[in-house]
Design a protein around this motif. Sequence first.
Motif, short mmCIF file in Angstrom:
data_model
loop_
_atom_site.label_atom_id
_atom_site.label_comp_id
_atom_site.label_asym_id
_atom_site.label_seq_id
_atom_site.Cartn_x
_atom_site.Cartn_y
_atom_site.Cartn_z
N ILE A 1 -13.90 -7.55 10.83
CA ILE A 1 -12.69 -7.13 11.55
C ILE A 1 -11.45 -7.42 10.70
N TYR A 2 -11.42 -8.58 10.02
CA TYR A 2 -10.27 -8.94 9.18
C TYR A 2 -10.06 -7.90 8.08
N ILE A 3 -11.12 -7.53 7.38
CA ILE A 3 -11.01 -6.55 6.30
C ILE A 3 -10.52 -5.22 6.87
N LYS A 4 -11.02 -4.84 8.04
CA LYS A 4 -10.60 -3.58 8.65
C LYS A 4 -9.12 -3.62 9.03
N GLU A 5 -8.66 -4.68 9.68
CA GLU A 5 -7.26 -4.74 10.11
C GLU A 5 -6.32 -4.86 8.92
N MET A 6 -6.72 -5.58 7.89
CA MET A 6 -5.88 -5.72 6.70
C MET A 6 -5.83 -4.42 5.90
N THR A 7 -6.96 -3.74 5.79
CA THR A 7 -7.01 -2.45 5.10
C THR A 7 -6.11 -1.44 5.81
N GLU A 8 -6.17 -1.43 7.14
CA GLU A 8 -5.30 -0.53 7.91
C GLU A 8 -3.82 -0.86 7.68
N MET A 9 -3.50 -2.16 7.62
CA MET A 9 -2.11 -2.56 7.38
C MET A 9 -1.65 -2.08 6.00
N VAL A 10 -2.48 -2.27 4.99
CA VAL A 10 -2.13 -1.85 3.63
C VAL A 10 -1.98 -0.33 3.56
N ASN A 11 -2.92 0.39 4.14
CA ASN A 11 -2.85 1.85 4.11
C ASN A 11 -1.60 2.36 4.83
N LYS A 12 -1.27 1.75 5.95
CA LYS A 12 -0.07 2.16 6.68
C LYS A 12 1.18 1.87 5.86
N ALA A 13 1.22 0.72 5.20
CA ALA A 13 2.38 0.37 4.36
C ALA A 13 2.53 1.35 3.20
N ILE A 14 1.43 1.73 2.59
CA ILE A 14 1.49 2.67 1.46
C ILE A 14 2.00 4.03 1.94
N GLU A 15 1.51 4.49 3.07
CA GLU A 15 1.98 5.78 3.62
C GLU A 15 3.46 5.71 3.98
N ARG A 16 3.86 4.60 4.59
CA ARG A 16 5.28 4.43 4.94
C ARG A 16 6.15 4.43 3.68
N MET A 17 5.70 3.75 2.64
CA MET A 17 6.46 3.72 1.39
C MET A 17 6.62 5.14 0.83
N ASN B 1 11.64 6.66 -3.40
CA ASN B 1 12.30 6.34 -4.68
C ASN B 1 12.35 4.84 -4.98
N PHE B 2 11.80 4.05 -4.09
CA PHE B 2 11.79 2.59 -4.29
C PHE B 2 10.80 2.25 -5.40
N ILE B 3 11.26 1.52 -6.39
CA ILE B 3 10.38 1.12 -7.50
C ILE B 3 9.96 -0.33 -7.27
N ILE B 4 8.66 -0.53 -7.13
CA ILE B 4 8.11 -1.83 -6.74
C ILE B 4 7.88 -2.70 -7.97
N PHE B 5 8.49 -3.87 -7.94
CA PHE B 5 8.29 -4.88 -8.98
C PHE B 5 7.24 -5.90 -8.54
N THR B 6 7.29 -6.27 -7.24
CA THR B 6 6.36 -7.27 -6.71
C THR B 6 5.92 -6.85 -5.31
N LYS C 1 -1.35 1.93 -6.80
CA LYS C 1 -1.03 2.72 -7.99
C LYS C 1 -0.52 4.12 -7.63
N GLN C 2 -0.63 4.49 -6.35
CA GLN C 2 -0.09 5.77 -5.86
C GLN C 2 1.45 5.73 -5.78
N LEU C 3 2.01 4.52 -5.75
CA LEU C 3 3.45 4.35 -5.55
C LEU C 3 4.17 4.16 -6.88
N ASN C 4 5.50 4.10 -6.82
CA ASN C 4 6.33 3.88 -8.02
C ASN C 4 6.32 2.40 -8.37
#
Length: 168
Positions: free
Chosen positions: A6-22, A28-33, A144-147
Amino acid sequence: MFNKEIYIKEMTEMVNKAIERMKNEKPNFIIFTTSIWTDPNSTASSIGFDSKKNSLKNVEKSNEWDKKYYEEYLAKGDLEMAELFKPDEATRMCNPAVYDLKDFEEITNLSFPTNWESETKGNCWKELTPALREIGKYTFDQIKQLNLEDGFELSINNKKDWYGKTWK
């Protein structure tokens, strides 16, 4: 107590949602960290993003603050305390609380109970650390899909630090 699946599923969903939102909200946001953390007492997890400009600005502010106390303790002859405030040569802010996009995406974890760290006297990290590393590896591949800025770094927290294991 801990359901890794469940942890891997909920964290993966959080990451995927964040990437789509970005992609959609901050193209145009360039990510350093990027920082991913889980607090096993509050059942909270988050992913945040910082720019190089903001990171360097915060490092400079931190060093200015440290310098004041460093010089004060040196003047008193307290070399041990002065060493704690010695400004460093950091080029990256490792505190996710001051990122440009702190807590960009947050979740409440359902995969473990509230106060998990306290109730296990920290032993929860034996299970949580490998799961966080798995999420870190997944995120490093997906982000790596993001800037990304030259020198990009991704971190996950651990038992001792909000900025623990890193991928560069």
